[in-house]
Enzyme design. Sequence first.
Site, PDB file in Angstrom:
ATOM      1  N   ASN A   3       0.851  -1.187   0.000  1.00  0.00           N
ATOM      2  CA  ASN A   3       0.000   0.000   0.000  1.00  0.00           C
ATOM      3  C   ASN A   3       0.884   1.234   0.000  1.00  0.00           C
ATOM      4  OD1 ASN A   3      -2.400   1.614   0.371  1.00  0.00           O
ATOM      5  ND2 ASN A   3      -1.876   1.809   2.549  1.00  0.00           N
ATOM      6  N   HIS A  34       0.804   5.077   1.521  1.00  0.00           N
ATOM      7  CA  HIS A  34       0.084   5.848   2.524  1.00  0.00           C
ATOM      8  C   HIS A  34       0.716   7.235   2.617  1.00  0.00           C
ATOM      9  CE1 HIS A  34      -2.332   6.602   6.052  1.00  0.00           C
ATOM     10  NE2 HIS A  34      -1.260   7.073   6.660  1.00  0.00           N
ATOM     11  N   SER A  41       4.736   6.770   2.499  1.00  0.00           N
ATOM     12  CA  SER A  41       5.368   5.482   2.820  1.00  0.00           C
ATOM     13  C   SER A  41       4.734   4.391   1.985  1.00  0.00           C
ATOM     14  CB  SER A  41       5.143   5.126   4.299  1.00  0.00           C
ATOM     15  OG  SER A  41       5.558   6.160   5.162  1.00  0.00           O
ATOM     16  N   ASP A  73      -2.310   0.200   8.204  1.00  0.00           N
ATOM     17  CA  ASP A  73      -1.095   0.967   7.904  1.00  0.00           C
ATOM     18  C   ASP A  73       0.083   0.542   8.788  1.00  0.00           C
ATOM     19  OD1 ASP A  73      -2.509   2.425   5.954  1.00  0.00           O
ATOM     20  OD2 ASP A  73      -3.219   3.851   7.454  1.00  0.00           O
TER      21      ASP A  73
HETATM   22  C1  GAR Z   1      -2.863   9.108  -2.441  1.00  0.00           C
HETATM   23  O1  GAR Z   1      -2.355  10.277  -1.855  1.00  0.00           O
HETATM   24  C2  GAR Z   1      -2.637   7.919  -1.525  1.00  0.00           C
HETATM   25  O2  GAR Z   1      -1.428   7.973  -0.826  1.00  0.00           O
HETATM   26  C3  GAR Z   1      -3.802   8.056  -0.589  1.00  0.00           C
HETATM   27  O3  GAR Z   1      -4.880   8.469  -1.387  1.00  0.00           O
HETATM   28  C4  GAR Z   1      -4.385   9.175  -2.532  1.00  0.00           C
HETATM   29  C5  GAR Z   1      -4.907   8.486  -3.753  1.00  0.00           C
HETATM   30  O4  GAR Z   1      -4.626   9.241  -4.906  1.00  0.00           O
HETATM   31  N1  GAR Z   1      -4.085   6.809   0.070  1.00  0.00           N
HETATM   32  C6  GAR Z   1      -4.631   6.717   1.265  1.00  0.00           C
HETATM   33  O5  GAR Z   1      -4.964   7.685   1.933  1.00  0.00           O
HETATM   34  C7  GAR Z   1      -4.818   5.307   1.758  1.00  0.00           C
HETATM   35  N2  GAR Z   1      -5.406   5.292   3.057  1.00  0.00           N
HETATM   36  P1  GAR Z   1      -4.680   8.537  -6.329  1.00  0.00           P
HETATM   37  O6  GAR Z   1      -6.052   7.854  -6.436  1.00  0.00           O
HETATM   38  O7  GAR Z   1      -4.579   9.669  -7.309  1.00  0.00           O
HETATM   39  O8  GAR Z   1      -3.553   7.561  -6.423  1.00  0.00           O
END
Ligand code: GAR
Length: 187
Positions: A106, A108, A135, A144
């Site tokens: 994942n 995060h 991360s 996480d």
């Molecule tokens: C990203 O910033 C990712 O790190 C975060 O959501 C966004 C997705 O953007 N993920 C989380 O918060 C997971 N809990 P994306 O759809 O454009 O890749």
Amino acid sequence: KRRLGILISGRGSNMQTLVEASRTRESPYEVALVASDKPDAAGLAWAAAHGVATFAQSPKGMAKTDYEARIDAALRDAGVEAIALAGYMRLLTDGFVQRWRGRIVNIHPSLLPLYKGLDTHARAIAAGNAEAGCSVHVVTEELDGGEVLGQARVPILPGDTPDTLAARVLAEEHKLYPRIVREWLNR
Ligand code: GAR
């Protein structure tokens, strides 16, 4: 090449960088399926337009285990061997994590172990931190909480809002995630 499945819930910009990075001769993986819990996720349309197989399953009106069984079956039907979560905003059940033990990563948007869960950028700003980041970690039953495989850092600047900080971190996510997924699949 290893067959990677990617789970998304929305925009899918990290998924896009993984797909783009996979289309080189040196890539250890190809993207076999992009799956979403949101049938209208923008990332699904992008993936389909770029020749990647897609699958959507809303969890609405279903038991969570039934929903996940549908996702699991789609991944297995596509021959997926490892999974990258890319903005997938739903908790996986322990059963799903155990069936794919050690084979899910994942990304995060925080410097884990700081700020697990949601609203990471607002929390980093409110805490007065000088730095934020992202991360990539192995997914375990603890939210996480699995082994951190790589991180990238950015400064928190005066006047930053959660949105301005998120944009700075996202640019680093797009570099970090393809690199760490490649290293993880090569190890
Ligand atoms: C990203 O910033 C990712 O790190 C975060 O959501 C966004 C997705 O953007 N993920 C989380 O918060 C997971 N809990 P994306 O759809 O454009 O890749």
